[in-house]
Design an enzyme around this catalytic site. Structure first.
Site, PDB file in Angstrom:
ATOM      1  N   HIS A  17       0.813  -1.209   0.002  1.00  0.00           N
ATOM      2  CA  HIS A  17       0.180   0.170  -0.088  1.00  0.00           C
ATOM      3  C   HIS A  17       0.946   1.421   0.096  1.00  0.00           C
ATOM      4  O   HIS A  17       0.669   2.332  -0.804  1.00  0.00           O
ATOM      5  CB  HIS A  17      -1.077   0.271   1.331  1.00  0.00           C
ATOM      6  CG  HIS A  17      -1.802  -0.928   1.110  1.00  0.00           C
ATOM      7  ND1 HIS A  17      -2.251  -1.905   2.423  1.00  0.00           N
ATOM      8  CD2 HIS A  17      -2.997  -1.544   0.498  1.00  0.00           C
ATOM      9  CE1 HIS A  17      -3.110  -2.608   2.244  1.00  0.00           C
ATOM     10  NE2 HIS A  17      -3.539  -2.390   0.893  1.00  0.00           N
ATOM     11  N   LYS A  41     -19.232  -4.635   8.644  1.00  0.00           N
ATOM     12  CA  LYS A  41     -18.125  -5.656   8.803  1.00  0.00           C
ATOM     13  C   LYS A  41     -17.159  -4.938   9.762  1.00  0.00           C
ATOM     14  O   LYS A  41     -16.703  -3.798   9.589  1.00  0.00           O
ATOM     15  CB  LYS A  41     -17.675  -5.855   7.386  1.00  0.00           C
ATOM     16  CG  LYS A  41     -16.592  -7.036   7.433  1.00  0.00           C
ATOM     17  CD  LYS A  41     -16.034  -7.389   6.082  1.00  0.00           C
ATOM     18  CE  LYS A  41     -14.738  -7.816   6.057  1.00  0.00           C
ATOM     19  NZ  LYS A  41     -14.266  -7.862   4.458  1.00  0.00           N
ATOM     20  N   ARG A  90      -1.947  -6.664  -8.078  1.00  0.00           N
ATOM     21  CA  ARG A  90      -0.872  -7.410  -7.770  1.00  0.00           C
ATOM     22  C   ARG A  90      -0.498  -8.835  -8.951  1.00  0.00           C
ATOM     23  O   ARG A  90       0.286  -9.395  -8.999  1.00  0.00           O
ATOM     24  CB  ARG A  90      -0.951  -8.148  -6.461  1.00  0.00           C
ATOM     25  CG  ARG A  90      -0.844  -7.133  -5.268  1.00  0.00           C
ATOM     26  CD  ARG A  90      -1.666  -7.566  -3.952  1.00  0.00           C
ATOM     27  NE  ARG A  90      -3.056  -7.885  -4.252  1.00  0.00           N
ATOM     28  CZ  ARG A  90      -3.702  -8.402  -3.123  1.00  0.00           C
ATOM     29  NH1 ARG A  90      -3.265  -8.618  -2.109  1.00  0.00           N
ATOM     30  NH2 ARG A  90      -4.830  -8.526  -3.500  1.00  0.00           N
ATOM     31  N   SER A 128      -3.185  -7.654   2.838  1.00  0.00           N
ATOM     32  CA  SER A 128      -3.474  -7.618   4.497  1.00  0.00           C
ATOM     33  C   SER A 128      -3.744  -8.966   5.189  1.00  0.00           C
ATOM     34  O   SER A 128      -3.381  -9.163   6.366  1.00  0.00           O
ATOM     35  CB  SER A 128      -4.735  -6.629   4.629  1.00  0.00           C
ATOM     36  OG  SER A 128      -4.268  -5.444   4.117  1.00  0.00           O
TER      37      SER A 128
END
Ligand code: PNS
Length: 174
Positions: A17, A41, A90, A128
């Site tokens: 990031h 969430k 990615r 993450s």
């Protein structure tokens, strides 16, 4: 004056990031790191923790700010006067999702363009969720997250006896 948004959950922020934010900062006059607030969430880190972790991790970039947003990204972009979204890719596994999001956002906000930045090869495998897995078992996070975030992330997930925790604070999702 061109405003761009780099949106994400950042739960937690990674070196991938940070690299993308630094590169995106060169593409606009003003870059907003848009931190998603998801009322449905609960994150592993609170909004305040994620915001502080990102701010600490960034080098001194005068045109970058970190702002939370709730609801549609396209509405946030409109409210901020942003004409550009920047997302990292990615690999092939990210591409279809990112293209779908880019087209949806363009439809929801006329003229809102998305730029996809390829992740650097040495950072492309970092996510993450991978960071959370490593942290749960006390693995060395220094190649994955900013130095300023290593201890906080390790403390959140690791008991110190090779058993995993689900995360360390009351808001943590199970
Ligand atoms: O880091 P992430 O979790 O991949 O980021 C995803 C994010 C926050 C960019 C995406 O979930 C989002 O934009 N959420 C806001 C709601 C929204 O606008 N959804 C529709 C996008 S087409």
């Amino acid at each position: 004056m061109r405003t761009a948004i780099f949106p994400g959950s950042f739960d937690p922020v990674t070196l991938g990031h940070v690299d993308l934010i630094c590169r995106a900062a060169c593409l606009a006059d003003r870059l907003i790191v848009g931190l998603l607030v998801n009322p449905d969430k609960q994150g592993y880190f609170s909004l305040e923790e994620r915001q502080a972790m990102i701010a600490r991790a960034l080098p001194n970039l005068s045109n970058v700010s970190v702002l939370p947003f709730e609801g549609l990204l396209a509405d946030f972009a409109r409210a901020q006067g942003a004409s550009l979204l920047v997302r990292g890719v990615r690999g092939a596994q990210d591409l279809q999702y990112e293209m779908d999001m880019a087209w949806a956002n363009a439809r929801l906000c006329d003229g809102l363009e998305t730029i996809l930045l390829p992740a650097r090869p040495q950072l492309a495998s970092i996510s993450s969720s991978l960071v959370r897995q490593i942290a749960r078992f006390g693995g060395d996070l220094s190649a994955f997250v900013p130095a300023s975030a290593v201890d906080e992330i390790t403390r959140r997930f690791y008991n110190g006896d090779n058993t995993a925790t689900t995360g360390g604070s009351s808001h943590v999702k199970k």
